[in-house]
Scaffold this motif. Structure first.
Motif, PDB file in Angstrom:
ATOM      1  N   SER A   3       2.499  -4.600  -0.666  1.00  0.00           N
ATOM      2  CA  SER A   3       1.877  -5.909  -0.478  1.00  0.00           C
ATOM      3  C   SER A   3       2.701  -6.779   0.471  1.00  0.00           C
ATOM      4  O   SER A   3       2.147  -7.468   1.327  1.00  0.00           O
ATOM      5  N   ARG A   4       3.997  -6.743   0.329  1.00  0.00           N
ATOM      6  CA  ARG A   4       4.858  -7.511   1.244  1.00  0.00           C
ATOM      7  C   ARG A   4       4.798  -6.925   2.658  1.00  0.00           C
ATOM      8  O   ARG A   4       4.825  -7.657   3.645  1.00  0.00           O
ATOM      9  N   SER A   5       4.716  -5.602   2.741  1.00  0.00           N
ATOM     10  CA  SER A   5       4.570  -4.956   4.042  1.00  0.00           C
ATOM     11  C   SER A   5       3.303  -5.455   4.728  1.00  0.00           C
ATOM     12  O   SER A   5       3.320  -5.795   5.913  1.00  0.00           O
ATOM     13  N   TRP A   6       2.217  -5.524   3.983  1.00  0.00           N
ATOM     14  CA  TRP A   6       0.950  -5.998   4.536  1.00  0.00           C
ATOM     15  C   TRP A   6       1.055  -7.463   4.954  1.00  0.00           C
ATOM     16  O   TRP A   6       0.492  -7.869   5.975  1.00  0.00           O
ATOM     17  N   GLU A   7       1.782  -8.273   4.184  1.00  0.00           N
ATOM     18  CA  GLU A   7       1.944  -9.682   4.530  1.00  0.00           C
ATOM     19  C   GLU A   7       2.723  -9.855   5.830  1.00  0.00           C
ATOM     20  O   GLU A   7       2.390 -10.716   6.641  1.00  0.00           O
ATOM     21  N   TYR A   8       3.765  -9.060   6.025  1.00  0.00           N
ATOM     22  CA  TYR A   8       4.543  -9.165   7.259  1.00  0.00           C
ATOM     23  C   TYR A   8       3.707  -8.739   8.468  1.00  0.00           C
ATOM     24  O   TYR A   8       3.717  -9.402   9.490  1.00  0.00           O
ATOM     25  N   HIS A   9       3.031  -7.615   8.353  1.00  0.00           N
ATOM     26  CA  HIS A   9       2.197  -7.145   9.455  1.00  0.00           C
ATOM     27  C   HIS A   9       1.309  -6.020   8.938  1.00  0.00           C
ATOM     28  O   HIS A   9       1.802  -5.035   8.402  1.00  0.00           O
ATOM     29  N   PRO A  10      -0.018  -6.124   9.094  1.00  0.00           N
ATOM     30  CA  PRO A  10      -0.907  -5.089   8.559  1.00  0.00           C
ATOM     31  C   PRO A  10      -0.761  -3.733   9.254  1.00  0.00           C
ATOM     32  O   PRO A  10      -1.178  -2.719   8.712  1.00  0.00           O
ATOM     33  N   TYR A  11      -0.157  -3.694  10.423  1.00  0.00           N
ATOM     34  CA  TYR A  11       0.043  -2.419  11.111  1.00  0.00           C
ATOM     35  C   TYR A  11       1.309  -1.699  10.644  1.00  0.00           C
ATOM     36  O   TYR A  11       1.576  -0.587  11.077  1.00  0.00           O
ATOM     37  N   GLY A  12       2.079  -2.304   9.761  1.00  0.00           N
ATOM     38  CA  GLY A  12       3.316  -1.684   9.291  1.00  0.00           C
ATOM     39  C   GLY A  12       3.083  -0.378   8.544  1.00  0.00           C
ATOM     40  O   GLY A  12       3.824   0.591   8.719  1.00  0.00           O
ATOM     41  N   ILE A  13       2.055  -0.328   7.738  1.00  0.00           N
ATOM     42  CA  ILE A  13       1.762   0.878   6.963  1.00  0.00           C
ATOM     43  C   ILE A  13       1.303   2.018   7.867  1.00  0.00           C
ATOM     44  O   ILE A  13       1.869   3.112   7.813  1.00  0.00           O
ATOM     45  N   PRO A  14       0.308   1.800   8.758  1.00  0.00           N
ATOM     46  CA  PRO A  14      -0.073   2.914   9.637  1.00  0.00           C
ATOM     47  C   PRO A  14       1.045   3.326  10.591  1.00  0.00           C
ATOM     48  O   PRO A  14       1.201   4.515  10.890  1.00  0.00           O
TER      49      PRO A  14
END
Length: 138
Positions: A76-87
């Motif tokens: 969730s924090r990864s998504w908050e920082y930047h949604p492209y972080g996971i891919p």
């Protein structure tokens, strides 16, 4: 078939190199767990020319922090920082594993292939659409 290198490489990585990929993933997690992420402190600085020039966050702002949070398991924090972080995290592991397991000529063929080019342009276009929406429509 033009993408036979790609499909062959995916199967090779997933079947023959499960131990290598597990080691790579564990290494990324250990590095992320021990990497400081105190970006809200007064000592954090940016060398981003875009931010210095415009005062706005750049399209990649927060991507490094998002990748670090992803490998820490904080999605969730990864998504908050930047949604492209996971891919980007998945893509980084995949490309590293792919490069590790194919020859230099196959790697060049993969990078110059039509599918990789299309994926790269779609990825960049999506990044800038997201950035435009974040900066100007919110």
């Amino acid at each position: 078939m033009p993408d036979s290198v790609f499909s062959r490489s995916i199967l090779f990585i997933l079947t023959k190199n499960a131990i290598f990929l597990t080691f790579l993933l564990v290494t990324c997690v250990l590095i992320a767990k021990n990497f400081p992420l105190d970006t809200e402190s007064e000592y954090w600085f940016t060398v981003c020319w875009w931010k210095h020039l415009t005062g706005w966050d750049c399209p990649g702002c927060g991507l490094s922090r998002a990748v670090i949070c992803f490998f820490r398991g904080d999605l969730s924090r990864s998504w908050e920082y930047h949604p492209y972080g996971i891919p980007v995290s998945f893509l980084g592991i995949f490309l590293f594993g792919l490069r590790w397991n194919i020859s230099k000529s196959e790697w060049k063929k993969f990078l110059n292939g039509k599918n990789f080019g299309i994926f790269s342009w779609v990825f960049l276009l999506g990044l800038f659409v997201w950035y435009f929406q974040k900066q100007f429509l919110n």
